[in-house]
Design a protein around this motif. Structure first.
Motif, PDB file in Angstrom:
ATOM      1  N   ILE A   1      17.498  97.526  19.868  1.00  0.00           N
ATOM      2  CA  ILE A   1      16.358  97.148  19.515  1.00  0.00           C
ATOM      3  C   ILE A   1      16.253  96.549  18.053  1.00  0.00           C
ATOM      4  O   ILE A   1      16.602  97.358  17.341  1.00  0.00           O
ATOM      5  CB  ILE A   1      15.040  98.083  19.922  1.00  0.00           C
ATOM      6  N   GLU A   2      15.725  95.484  17.901  1.00  0.00           N
ATOM      7  CA  GLU A   2      15.607  94.913  16.445  1.00  0.00           C
ATOM      8  C   GLU A   2      14.842  95.702  15.605  1.00  0.00           C
ATOM      9  O   GLU A   2      13.610  96.118  16.255  1.00  0.00           O
ATOM     10  CB  GLU A   2      15.420  93.517  16.569  1.00  0.00           C
ATOM     11  N   LYS A   3      15.287  96.113  14.303  1.00  0.00           N
ATOM     12  CA  LYS A   3      14.478  96.906  13.641  1.00  0.00           C
ATOM     13  C   LYS A   3      13.176  96.218  13.287  1.00  0.00           C
ATOM     14  O   LYS A   3      12.264  97.010  13.204  1.00  0.00           O
ATOM     15  CB  LYS A   3      15.264  96.933  11.972  1.00  0.00           C
ATOM     16  N   ASN A   4      12.889  95.030  13.042  1.00  0.00           N
ATOM     17  CA  ASN A   4      11.656  94.456  12.796  1.00  0.00           C
ATOM     18  C   ASN A   4      10.525  94.477  14.229  1.00  0.00           C
ATOM     19  O   ASN A   4       9.618  94.102  13.831  1.00  0.00           O
ATOM     20  CB  ASN A   4      11.707  92.980  12.220  1.00  0.00           C
ATOM     21  N   GLU A   5      11.137  94.901  15.260  1.00  0.00           N
ATOM     22  CA  GLU A   5      10.279  95.079  16.295  1.00  0.00           C
ATOM     23  C   GLU A   5       9.284  96.335  16.232  1.00  0.00           C
ATOM     24  O   GLU A   5       8.237  96.181  16.790  1.00  0.00           O
ATOM     25  CB  GLU A   5      11.104  95.117  17.665  1.00  0.00           C
ATOM     26  N   ASP A  27      20.121  99.158   9.515  1.00  0.00           N
ATOM     27  CA  ASP A  27      19.488  98.018   8.418  1.00  0.00           C
ATOM     28  C   ASP A  27      18.458  97.087   9.426  1.00  0.00           C
ATOM     29  O   ASP A  27      17.891  96.548   9.181  1.00  0.00           O
ATOM     30  CB  ASP A  27      19.957  97.667   7.409  1.00  0.00           C
ATOM     31  N   THR A  28      19.516  96.947  10.571  1.00  0.00           N
ATOM     32  CA  THR A  28      18.982  95.865  11.435  1.00  0.00           C
ATOM     33  C   THR A  28      18.483  96.414  12.881  1.00  0.00           C
ATOM     34  O   THR A  28      17.925  95.299  13.405  1.00  0.00           O
ATOM     35  CB  THR A  28      20.440  94.873  11.573  1.00  0.00           C
ATOM     36  N   PHE A  29      18.786  97.457  13.352  1.00  0.00           N
ATOM     37  CA  PHE A  29      18.571  97.710  14.553  1.00  0.00           C
ATOM     38  C   PHE A  29      18.569  99.330  14.519  1.00  0.00           C
ATOM     39  O   PHE A  29      18.748 100.138  14.112  1.00  0.00           O
ATOM     40  CB  PHE A  29      19.409  97.096  15.533  1.00  0.00           C
ATOM     41  N   ASN A  52      11.969  93.586  24.228  1.00  0.00           N
ATOM     42  CA  ASN A  52      13.062  92.888  23.684  1.00  0.00           C
ATOM     43  C   ASN A  52      14.185  93.972  23.318  1.00  0.00           C
ATOM     44  O   ASN A  52      14.250  94.333  22.108  1.00  0.00           O
ATOM     45  CB  ASN A  52      12.898  92.235  22.335  1.00  0.00           C
ATOM     46  N   PHE A  53      15.278  94.008  24.052  1.00  0.00           N
ATOM     47  CA  PHE A  53      16.199  94.976  23.805  1.00  0.00           C
ATOM     48  C   PHE A  53      17.471  93.888  23.225  1.00  0.00           C
ATOM     49  O   PHE A  53      17.698  93.044  24.131  1.00  0.00           O
ATOM     50  CB  PHE A  53      16.868  95.509  25.274  1.00  0.00           C
ATOM     51  N   ILE A  54      18.300  94.365  22.378  1.00  0.00           N
ATOM     52  CA  ILE A  54      19.299  93.549  21.882  1.00  0.00           C
ATOM     53  C   ILE A  54      20.433  93.721  23.099  1.00  0.00           C
ATOM     54  O   ILE A  54      20.932  92.672  23.329  1.00  0.00           O
ATOM     55  CB  ILE A  54      20.035  94.079  20.639  1.00  0.00           C
ATOM     56  N   SER A  55      20.643  94.836  23.522  1.00  0.00           N
ATOM     57  CA  SER A  55      21.828  94.985  24.652  1.00  0.00           C
ATOM     58  C   SER A  55      21.233  96.436  25.152  1.00  0.00           C
ATOM     59  O   SER A  55      20.824  97.335  24.482  1.00  0.00           O
ATOM     60  CB  SER A  55      23.024  94.621  23.990  1.00  0.00           C
TER      61      SER A  55
END
Length: 101
Positions: A1-5, A27-29, A52-55
């Motif tokens: 999951i993206e960090k900014n979410e 830092d990013t997820f 929104n899942f990255i993977s």
């Protein structure tokens, strides 16, 4: 999951409520860790709040981490290469983070 979410605190809360074992944020997820048998149940529960899942994937994590010094690094790499070349060995899994002790 993206960090900014989502914030670290909120994702940790949601992960625990979903049945996850661990939530690691960098830092990013955000990375949610759970037992392999619970991965889809945890994801299904998280999808109620997160879209929104990255993977989603199953990754083997080491149970034990062992640091080796730089003297032994070359010997360890040589040993692992011999294992990989052996026809009787099906898979070799390693943690490639070599320490500097």
């Amino acid at each position: 999951i993206e960090k900014n979410e989502i914030s670290n605190e909120k994702i940790l809360e949601l992960a625990i409520e979903a049945g996850a074992d661990e939530c690691v944020s960098n830092d990013t997820f955000h990375e949610i860790q759970t037992d392999v048998n619970e991965i889809y149940n945890v994801k299904k529960n998280l999808e109620k709040n997160i879209k929104n899942f990255i993977s989603t994937e199953i990754v083997w994590l080491p149970v034990n981490n062992n640091m080796i010094n730089s003297d032994k690094k070359d010997k360890a790499v040589e040993f692992l290469e011999k294992l990989e070349d052996d026809d009787d060995v099906q898979n070799v899994f390693i943690n490639t983070k070599f320490g500097s002790k």
